[in-house]
Write a protein that holds these residues in place. Structure first.
Motif, PDB file in Angstrom:
ATOM      1  N   UNK A 154       0.257 -35.912  -1.384  1.00  0.00           N
ATOM      2  CA  UNK A 154      -0.185 -35.980  -2.786  1.00  0.00           C
ATOM      3  C   UNK A 154      -0.159 -37.440  -3.264  1.00  0.00           C
ATOM      4  N   UNK A 200      -4.074 -41.694  -1.897  1.00  0.00           N
ATOM      5  CA  UNK A 200      -4.858 -42.894  -2.237  1.00  0.00           C
ATOM      6  C   UNK A 200      -4.859 -43.912  -1.104  1.00  0.00           C
ATOM      7  N   UNK A 201      -3.759 -44.008  -0.386  1.00  0.00           N
ATOM      8  CA  UNK A 201      -3.715 -44.999   0.698  1.00  0.00           C
ATOM      9  C   UNK A 201      -4.026 -44.350   2.044  1.00  0.00           C
ATOM     10  N   UNK A 261       2.675 -46.373  -4.833  1.00  0.00           N
ATOM     11  CA  UNK A 261       2.582 -45.058  -5.469  1.00  0.00           C
ATOM     12  C   UNK A 261       3.932 -44.358  -5.529  1.00  0.00           C
ATOM     13  N   UNK A 289       5.806 -43.243  -9.120  1.00  0.00           N
ATOM     14  CA  UNK A 289       6.364 -41.913  -9.414  1.00  0.00           C
ATOM     15  C   UNK A 289       7.801 -42.017  -9.910  1.00  0.00           C
TER      16      UNK A 289
END
Ligand code: FES
Ligand SMILES: [Fe+2]
Lengths: 160, 451
Positions: free
Chosen positions: B221, B225-226, B380, B384
């Motif tokens: 999740x 993105x990476x 990321x 979070x």
């Protein structure tokens, strides 16, 4: 074969910084030679980019990954996006040897990055190594030595 | 401010329920002070590796339980762990992170000097202390005081700040198998720190980082993105049968593995808060073989044992409270708590002495791709943690949930292997948090009552 002038090198250094500041990252990828690296050492005067940790040591694939990620819909740490601003001292030409194909500049840079309410400043010495690729000047190696490379940082999201 | 938790072990104990914990664990300054004073002081905390101080007089400075600490190699070859505080007026003896002090430490303020084992060596104008009762004073007796106990385990140096308490072996028990496996991956059974650590400042509580090490439901999740983008780019490239998967892809792509992969890989927990992901396989399992390495290992250990060592692919091993190691790539992260909402993370990589350099190259790549302040994977995670740190101030909800695959009557004092998406290891950590913090608070209360 056309040869670059010293001014061509200097212009490219300024152009690159502007392309990053304006978020034109796809254009930025085009400035690089095929086998080229963006290197940000972790240690002062680091010699070896491979067998020691660096902050960044990125080839074409990894640079593209960064740029594509910045556009992603689920790139949570870029919602909202970071912005940056470069202030460059006039680059000095450290090597200019058309015969050997060696072109190197050195630039003192102040880099500001911001996102939400946070803004931070980094100072760096940047060396660009260029090469001619079909009459066009391309970046072969960009080495970014942070003044405080040994400090503890939060996220540094864009390119210095 | 009224003290809610100080001198109130029951209130602290009430913060941890079997499958949820109170938000004050992450955001309350008083709880932070108590956990430094009690949890970090009564447990065994990693400080550094002996290869950081190879020669007599070498030292390095760090922080344990929010106190300045220094490690020094003495002339007897031992590593001493001392409080980095001059007994005269409090000046820190060393402030650079590492160096060599020669035969003794000399305080830069009034030149009191100390041996590298901490003993007071000399004071200028000593006669000024004649007939003053100096020998009975705290300063006259202590030198640079050692921590409560030090254990050098195969080069890894742990300390217990308190004089009395649980032994090293009782505290870590079977969990030392992860450290052993990391070290045994060297054909000569030896590791060396390679270069300075990455230093990454996190505006969040240290436990968010420790929790995350065994959180197997977030990679696909948070890291879409990476890792997801990497997979997409790689798939879009033209390739033929000769195209080799680059090392970077091998490192980053497994973060996108589906839930089933993480369920199947398993989580093992040990008593006292230790545990690891990757019992059967892990995100490190499919790395390409490094030419010549298996042969070297077989030569050193015999073929069967070499295969057993390399066949372990433990993903993250948490040594509660303050480190995580990755055996298959010889990496160690130290979580250094600075405040309830501030944590310094240092990521070290190790050279396998006697093994090919290419292993170190992969380790260095992993470190910068995943754990650097410039890493798109780390970005990321930190995002979070910081959102959670802010979100937890919400008054409406008080509890953090760690209930996944919880069963009533769960016995965390028993070793267990479970489905890899369980939050049992997090519950295990909180159980240990409560046990050591509350026991130490109660002991303090008893000492006060006795006095
Ligand atoms: S403070 Fe260290 S000698 Fe005075
Ligand atoms: Fe993560």
């Amino acid at each position: 074969m056309t040869l670059p002038t010293r001014d061509d090198l200097i212009d490219l250094v300024y152009h690159e910084a502007r392309v990053i500041d304006e978020g034109r990252f796809d254009e930025w990828l085009e400035l690089w030679a095929a086998d080229s690296y963006y290197w940000m050492p972790l240690d002062y005067q680091q010699e070896d980019p491979k067998n020691m940790t660096s902050l960044m040591y990125e080839d074409a694939f990894l640079r593209k990954l960064r740029v594509e990620r910045l556009k992603g819909l689920r790139t949570f740490s870029q919602k909202p996006k970071s912005r940056c601003s470069h202030v460059l001292n006039r680059p000095s030409v450290e090597a200019f040897d058309p015969k050997a194909g060696e072109f190197v500049t050195r630039t003192a840079v102040h880099y500001v990055e911001t996102r939400l309410d946070d803004q931070f400043l980094l100072a760096a010495t940047v060396h660009h190594h260029f090469e001619m690729v079909e009459d066009e000047l391309k970046i072969k190696l960009k080495r970014v030595d942070l003044l405080n490379c040994d400090a503890a940082f939060g996220n540094i999201q864009l390119f210095i | 401010m009224t003290m809610k938790y100080k001198d109130n072990p029951q209130a602290v104990a009430d913060l941890v329920r079997p499958a949820e914990v109170h938000r004050d664990l992450y955001i309350d300054d008083e709880v932070f002070e108590l956990e430094m004073k009690h949890l970090f002081a009564s447990t065994w905390v990693y400080v550094g590796h002996e290869s950081q101080v190879p020669n007599a007089g070498d030292y390095f400075a760090t922080e344990v339980a929010a106190q300045p600490i220094l490690l020094a190699r003495h002339t007897d070859g031992e590593v001493y762990v001392l409080h980095n505080r001059c007994p005269h007026k409090g000046t820190k003896i060393v402030i650079d992170r590492a160096g060599n002090t020669g035969k003794f430490f000399r305080c830069p303020y009034h030149a009191w000097s100390f041996r590298t084992n901490g003993k007071l060596l000399a004071i200028p104008l000593k006669k000024g202390y004649k007939d003053t009762g100096f020998e009975q004073s705290e300063a006259g007796q202590s030198g640079l005081p050692p921590v409560g106990a030090v254990k050098n385990y195969r080069g890894f140096i742990f300390v217990r700040m308190k004089q009395e308490g649980i032994s090293f072996e009782d505290f870590f028990g079977g969990s030392l198998s992860s450290l052993d496996n990391m070290i045994d991956r060297s054909p000569v059974g030896k590791l060396e720190v390679a270069g300075p650590p990455l230093r990454y400042m996190h505006s969040c509580n240290w436990k968010m980082l420790v929790d995350n090490q065994t959180d197997t439901c977030h990679p696909m999740v948070a890291h879409e993105s990476s890792a997801g983008t990497a997979v997409e780019i790689w798939e879009s490239l033209e390739k033929d049968e000769n195209t080799k998967t680059p090392m970077a892809m091998e490192v980053i792509a497994p973060f996108m593995s589906p839930y089933e992969f993480f369920e199947d890989m398993g989580i093992r927990t040990w008593p006292n808060g230790h545990g690891h992901t990757g019992v059967h396989h892990s995100i490190h399992s499919d790395y390409s073989a490094i030419p010549g390495y298996l042969e070297m290992m077989a030569e050193a250990y015999g073929e069967e044992r070499a295969k057993a060592i390399l066949g372990e692919n433990r993903h993250n091993t948490v040594y509660f409270p303050n480190i995580m190691i990755k055996g298959p790539i010889q990496q160690l992260r130290v979580f250094i708590p600075l405040a309830a909402n501030k944590t310094l993370v240092e990521s070290y990589i190790f050279r396998l002495v006697g093994a090919p350099d290419m292993l170190l190259e992969r380790t260095a790549m992993y470190n910068r791709l995943i754990n650097a302040p410039t890493s798109i994977v780390g970005h990321d995670d930190l995002e979070m943690y910081e959102r959670a740190q802010e979100g937890l101030h919400c008054q409406e909800l008080e509890w953090v949930n760690v209930q996944r695959l919880y069963e009533e009557g769960e016995d965390l004092d028993l070793e267990a292997v479970e489905n890899g998406t369980t939050e049992r290891q997090m519950r295990n950590q909180f159980h240990a948090w409560k046990k050591f913090t509350v026991e130490s608070m109660e002991a303090e209360a008893r000492d006060l009552a006795d006095a």
